[in-house]
Design a protein around this motif. Structure first.
Motif, PDB file in Angstrom:
ATOM      1  N   GLY A 115       0.808  -1.219   0.000  1.00 50.70           N
ATOM      2  CA  GLY A 115       0.000   0.000   0.000  1.00 50.70           C
ATOM      3  C   GLY A 115       0.837   1.262   0.000  1.00 50.70           C
ATOM      4  N   ARG A 116       1.848   1.280   0.824  1.00 51.12           N
ATOM      5  CA  ARG A 116       2.683   2.491   0.936  1.00 51.12           C
ATOM      6  C   ARG A 116       3.441   2.783  -0.358  1.00 51.12           C
ATOM      7  N   ARG A 117       3.711   1.764  -1.172  1.00 48.52           N
ATOM      8  CA  ARG A 117       4.478   1.932  -2.412  1.00 48.52           C
ATOM      9  C   ARG A 117       3.602   1.929  -3.672  1.00 48.52           C
ATOM     10  N   CYS A 118       2.286   1.820  -3.476  1.00 46.53           N
ATOM     11  CA  CYS A 118       1.364   1.684  -4.613  1.00 46.53           C
ATOM     12  C   CYS A 118       1.338   2.961  -5.471  1.00 46.53           C
ATOM     13  N   THR A 119       1.483   2.764  -6.777  1.00 52.31           N
ATOM     14  CA  THR A 119       1.429   3.887  -7.726  1.00 52.31           C
ATOM     15  C   THR A 119       0.219   3.785  -8.648  1.00 52.31           C
ATOM     16  N   GLY A 120      -0.417   2.634  -8.650  1.00 58.20           N
ATOM     17  CA  GLY A 120      -1.564   2.397  -9.520  1.00 58.20           C
ATOM     18  C   GLY A 120      -1.791   0.914  -9.637  1.00 58.20           C
ATOM     19  N   ALA A 121      -2.545   0.525 -10.666  1.00 61.45           N
ATOM     20  CA  ALA A 121      -2.819  -0.901 -10.860  1.00 61.45           C
ATOM     21  C   ALA A 121      -3.074  -1.185 -12.332  1.00 61.45           C
ATOM     22  N   ARG A 122      -3.060  -2.455 -12.628  1.00 65.26           N
ATOM     23  CA  ARG A 122      -3.465  -2.919 -13.947  1.00 65.26           C
ATOM     24  C   ARG A 122      -4.714  -3.770 -13.697  1.00 65.26           C
ATOM     25  N   ILE A 123      -5.860  -3.275 -14.170  1.00 69.18           N
ATOM     26  CA  ILE A 123      -7.120  -3.997 -14.001  1.00 69.18           C
ATOM     27  C   ILE A 123      -7.517  -4.576 -15.354  1.00 69.18           C
ATOM     28  N   ASN A 124      -7.605  -5.906 -15.393  1.00 68.27           N
ATOM     29  CA  ASN A 124      -7.925  -6.609 -16.641  1.00 68.27           C
ATOM     30  C   ASN A 124      -7.031  -6.123 -17.786  1.00 68.27           C
ATOM     31  N   GLY A 125      -5.746  -5.865 -17.464  1.00 62.58           N
ATOM     32  CA  GLY A 125      -4.776  -5.463 -18.481  1.00 62.58           C
ATOM     33  C   GLY A 125      -4.687  -3.966 -18.729  1.00 62.58           C
ATOM     34  N   LYS A 126      -5.572  -3.173 -18.146  1.00 62.82           N
ATOM     35  CA  LYS A 126      -5.593  -1.723 -18.368  1.00 62.82           C
ATOM     36  C   LYS A 126      -5.019  -1.003 -17.136  1.00 62.82           C
ATOM     37  N   ILE A 127      -4.058  -0.082 -17.368  1.00 64.64           N
ATOM     38  CA  ILE A 127      -3.436   0.650 -16.262  1.00 64.64           C
ATOM     39  C   ILE A 127      -4.396   1.736 -15.761  1.00 64.64           C
ATOM     40  N   VAL A 128      -4.576   1.769 -14.431  1.00 64.09           N
ATOM     41  CA  VAL A 128      -5.488   2.736 -13.799  1.00 64.09           C
ATOM     42  C   VAL A 128      -4.796   3.384 -12.593  1.00 64.09           C
ATOM     43  N   PRO A 129      -5.275   4.571 -12.155  1.00 63.27           N
ATOM     44  CA  PRO A 129      -4.684   5.247 -10.991  1.00 63.27           C
ATOM     45  C   PRO A 129      -5.120   4.603  -9.669  1.00 63.27           C
ATOM     46  N   ILE A 130      -4.485   5.029  -8.583  1.00 68.34           N
ATOM     47  CA  ILE A 130      -4.763   4.458  -7.259  1.00 68.34           C
ATOM     48  C   ILE A 130      -6.180   4.785  -6.766  1.00 68.34           C
ATOM     49  N   ARG A 131      -6.816   5.793  -7.332  1.00 67.23           N
ATOM     50  CA  ARG A 131      -8.175   6.184  -6.929  1.00 67.23           C
ATOM     51  C   ARG A 131      -9.269   5.314  -7.561  1.00 67.23           C
ATOM     52  N   GLU A 132      -8.898   4.512  -8.529  1.00 68.96           N
ATOM     53  CA  GLU A 132      -9.879   3.714  -9.282  1.00 68.96           C
ATOM     54  C   GLU A 132     -10.666   2.788  -8.347  1.00 68.96           C
ATOM     55  N   VAL A 133     -11.982   2.790  -8.495  1.00 68.17           N
ATOM     56  CA  VAL A 133     -12.847   1.920  -7.694  1.00 68.17           C
ATOM     57  C   VAL A 133     -12.876   0.531  -8.325  1.00 68.17           C
ATOM     58  N   LEU A 134     -12.756  -0.481  -7.459  1.00 66.61           N
ATOM     59  CA  LEU A 134     -12.731  -1.871  -7.932  1.00 66.61           C
ATOM     60  C   LEU A 134     -14.132  -2.478  -7.956  1.00 66.61           C
ATOM     61  N   HIS A 135     -14.306  -3.446  -8.846  1.00 63.81           N
ATOM     62  CA  HIS A 135     -15.579  -4.156  -8.969  1.00 63.81           C
ATOM     63  C   HIS A 135     -15.320  -5.657  -8.868  1.00 63.81           C
ATOM     64  N   THR A 136     -16.298  -6.385  -8.428  1.00 61.38           N
ATOM     65  CA  THR A 136     -16.181  -7.832  -8.270  1.00 61.38           C
ATOM     66  C   THR A 136     -15.817  -8.498  -9.592  1.00 61.38           C
ATOM     67  N   GLY A 137     -14.908  -9.456  -9.515  1.00 61.74           N
ATOM     68  CA  GLY A 137     -14.542 -10.242 -10.680  1.00 61.74           C
ATOM     69  C   GLY A 137     -13.387  -9.686 -11.490  1.00 61.74           C
ATOM     70  N   GLU A 138     -12.899  -8.518 -11.143  1.00 57.83           N
ATOM     71  CA  GLU A 138     -11.788  -7.928 -11.899  1.00 57.83           C
ATOM     72  C   GLU A 138     -10.470  -8.581 -11.493  1.00 57.83           C
TER      73      GLU A 138
END
Length: 172
Positions: free
Chosen positions: A16-39
């Motif tokens: 968490g402290r080092r998080c810069t973002g994420a890749r959701i289903n292959g797409k890069i998103v920012p740390i503010r992105e809301v997650l949905h079930t099944g991703e």
């Protein structure tokens, strides 16, 4: 309603402290992105990333919020210790002393809530120590001027007593 950052802190506080973002289903998103079930989520991290108070505005889990606050407090405490040491060292070099009452007044004047917040600002280069030196010297001048004025008032008062005293002549 959890964000990428909430998820990262749920995995591990260091993630968490080092998080810069994420890749959701292959797409890069920012740390503010809301997650949905099944991703499918892959957390992206960087050694240079550090939490900031803005993160508290969008995390929703208490675990993430608590950990961010803890990290921010630790960072402020470290910066405070560095700032206090730097100020003490410079004041010793200048042969000046910052009395507790003057320190409290300066903290209040500069708008800091706590003395540690003030020292942290010094540690983070938010306050120039030479400005503090100038403040101390100005306060010394004010105190000296007030002392001189009070001394002058005392002398003036004593002189009036002597002049207005009754003189009695006795004849002989």
């Amino acid at each position: 309603g959890s964000t990428v950052l909430d998820f990262a802190f749920n995995i591990h506080s260091n993630v968490g402290r080092r998080c810069t973002g994420a890749r959701i289903n292959g797409k890069i998103v920012p740390i503010r992105e809301v997650l949905h079930t099944g991703e499918v989520v892959e957390i992206l991290t960087s050694k240079n990333q550090k939490p900031n108070s803005d993160w508290l505005n969008f995390v929703v889990t208490s675990k993430a919020r608590t950990k961010i606050r803890q990290i921010l407090k630790e960072d402020q405490d470290k910066a405070g210790a560095i700032g206090k040491e730097a100020l003490d060292r410079r004041l010793r070099n200048w042969k000046l002393e910052l009395e507790d009452s003057m320190l409290a007044e300066l903290v209040k004047k500069l708008g800091y809530k706590t003395i540690n917040e003030f020292f942290a600002a010094i540690g983070n280069d938010g306050i120039d120590i030479t400005d503090i030196k100038e403040y101390i010297l100005q306060e010394r001048e004010k105190a000296a001027a007030a002392k001189a004025a009070e001394s002058q008032r005392q002398e003036h008062y004593q002189a009036k007593e002597v002049v207005s005293g009754d003189l009695v002549f006795e004849g002989g």
